[in-house]
Design an enzyme around this catalytic site. Structure first.
Site, short mmCIF file in Angstrom:
data_model
loop_
_atom_site.label_atom_id
_atom_site.label_comp_id
_atom_site.label_asym_id
_atom_site.label_seq_id
_atom_site.Cartn_x
_atom_site.Cartn_y
_atom_site.Cartn_z
N ASN A 13 0.89 -1.17 0.00
CA ASN A 13 0.00 0.00 0.00
C ASN A 13 0.92 1.21 0.00
O ASN A 13 1.51 1.55 1.02
CB ASN A 13 -0.89 -0.01 1.26
N LYS A 15 0.26 4.30 -0.36
CA LYS A 15 -0.31 5.52 0.22
C LYS A 15 -0.06 6.71 -0.73
O LYS A 15 -0.12 6.53 -1.94
CB LYS A 15 0.25 5.78 1.61
N HIS A 98 -9.32 1.59 4.57
CA HIS A 98 -8.04 1.72 5.27
C HIS A 98 -8.23 2.69 6.45
O HIS A 98 -8.98 3.65 6.36
CB HIS A 98 -6.96 2.24 4.32
N GLU A 100 -6.51 5.02 7.53
CA GLU A 100 -6.24 6.42 7.24
C GLU A 100 -7.44 7.08 6.57
O GLU A 100 -7.71 8.26 6.76
CB GLU A 100 -4.97 6.55 6.38
N GLU A 170 -5.68 -4.83 10.37
CA GLU A 170 -4.65 -3.83 10.61
C GLU A 170 -4.94 -3.08 11.91
O GLU A 170 -5.73 -2.13 11.92
CB GLU A 170 -4.63 -2.82 9.46
N GLY A 176 2.31 2.23 10.53
CA GLY A 176 3.27 3.32 10.34
C GLY A 176 3.93 3.75 11.63
O GLY A 176 4.58 4.79 11.69
N SER A 216 3.21 -2.30 10.24
CA SER A 216 4.66 -2.37 10.42
C SER A 216 5.23 -3.76 10.14
O SER A 216 6.20 -4.19 10.76
CB SER A 216 5.06 -1.89 11.83
C1 PEP Z 1 -0.68 0.15 5.76
O1 PEP Z 1 -0.58 1.24 5.26
O2 PEP Z 1 -1.66 -0.54 5.49
C2 PEP Z 1 0.37 -0.31 6.66
C3 PEP Z 1 0.23 -1.49 7.23
O3 PEP Z 1 1.45 0.52 6.85
P1 PEP Z 1 2.84 0.15 7.57
O4 PEP Z 1 3.28 -1.17 7.01
O5 PEP Z 1 3.76 1.26 7.20
O6 PEP Z 1 2.56 0.07 9.03
#
Ligand code: PEP
Length: 255
Positions: A13, A15, A98, A100, A170, A176, A216
């Site tokens: 992803n 972003k 998501h 975000e 998630e 992040g 992460s």
């Molecule tokens: C994401 O954006 O879905 C995500 C899991 O980000 P990160 O791996 O940076 O935590």
């Protein structure tokens, strides 16, 4: 169904990162590294990168996804993108709900559900994201939150359509932040999601669904996370922007 029969799916992803030229360069670096992958490999990229990404991955095993879509076929929705627009250029997957989008852009379970149904109707494969906030985990309502999201986000999605849905667990506190859920925490919630799907559909339908962990995930922790029974893949943010790191996660999922 045992885990080996489910399709492992590793999706990046991106972003709001990478211009079209940068997207081409990153995909040109990724594609040779993942060409022998024994899992589905996807890059979900910003709208303006989609055409370049589809061109850069033509003839490879890397599939391209968008990061959102609208539920209407067309109309007065300034700034939005329809499923038909995505399909026409060759997009196969779309990330929906998501955290975000939920946190910064007013996404609700109702709108995630509308987008999910529209994506499925158009023949796109949605990656539907669910996850609890840190505060919700601390208040010990993770399961309540996840059960609600699964039920509402998949409302009116048929058993047949479910075959094309990927769920991404998630935990919002792990996205992040560099804080990964432990493999046991990830497994616990992914298994809970599968149990919820079995309640809403049936065990066979639930057993066939690919459930990813995201938050992460990186080349250092992917092996352990992906070794868990109900963790069938990963949705990767930061580490998907570095070809070698992303390829190492793909290799971990291919074992
Ligand atoms: C994401 O954006 O879905 C995500 C899991 O980000 P990160 O791996 O940076 O935590």
């Amino acid at each position: 169904m045992d885990k080996a029969k489910r399709k492992a799916v590793i999706a990046g992803n991106w972003k709001m990162n990478k211009t079209p030229k940068e997207a081409t360069a990153l995909l040109n670096a990724i594609t040779p590294l993942v060409k022998d992958a024994d899992c589905e490999v996807i890059a979900c990229v910003p709208y303006v990168d989609l055409a370049a990404a589809i061109e850069a991955t033509a003839g490879t095993n890397v599939k391209i996804g968008a990061e959102n879509c609208h539920w209407a076929e067309s109309g007065a929705f300034t700034g939005e993108i329809s499923t038909g627009m995505l399909k026409e250029i060759g997009v196969e997957y779309v990330v929906l709900g998501h955290s975000e989008r939920r946190q910064y852009f007013g996404e609700t379970d109702e709108t995630v559900n509308k987008r999910t149904k529209a994506a499925l109707a158009a023949g796109l494969k949605p990656i539907v994201c669910v996850g609890e906030l840190l505060w919700e985990r601390e208040c010990d309502i993770t399961e309540e939150v996840i059960a609600r999201q699964i039920k509402l986000d998949l409302w009116d999605v048929s058993e047949e359509e479910l075959k094309n849905v990927v769920i991404a667990y998630e935990p919002v506190w792990a996205i992040g932040t560099g804080k990964t859920a432990t493999a046991d925490q990830a497994e616990e919630v992914c298994a809970f999601i599968r149990a919820q799907l079995a309640k809403l559909y049936n065990q066979a339908a639930a057993d066939a669904v690919t459930i990813q962990y995201g938050g992460s995930m990186n080349d250092g922790n992917a092996d352990e996370l992906l070794s868990k029974t109900d963790v069938d893949g990963g949705l990767i943010g930061g580490a998907s922007l570095v070809a070698e790191k992303f390829a190492a996660i793909v290799a971990a999922a291919s074992k």
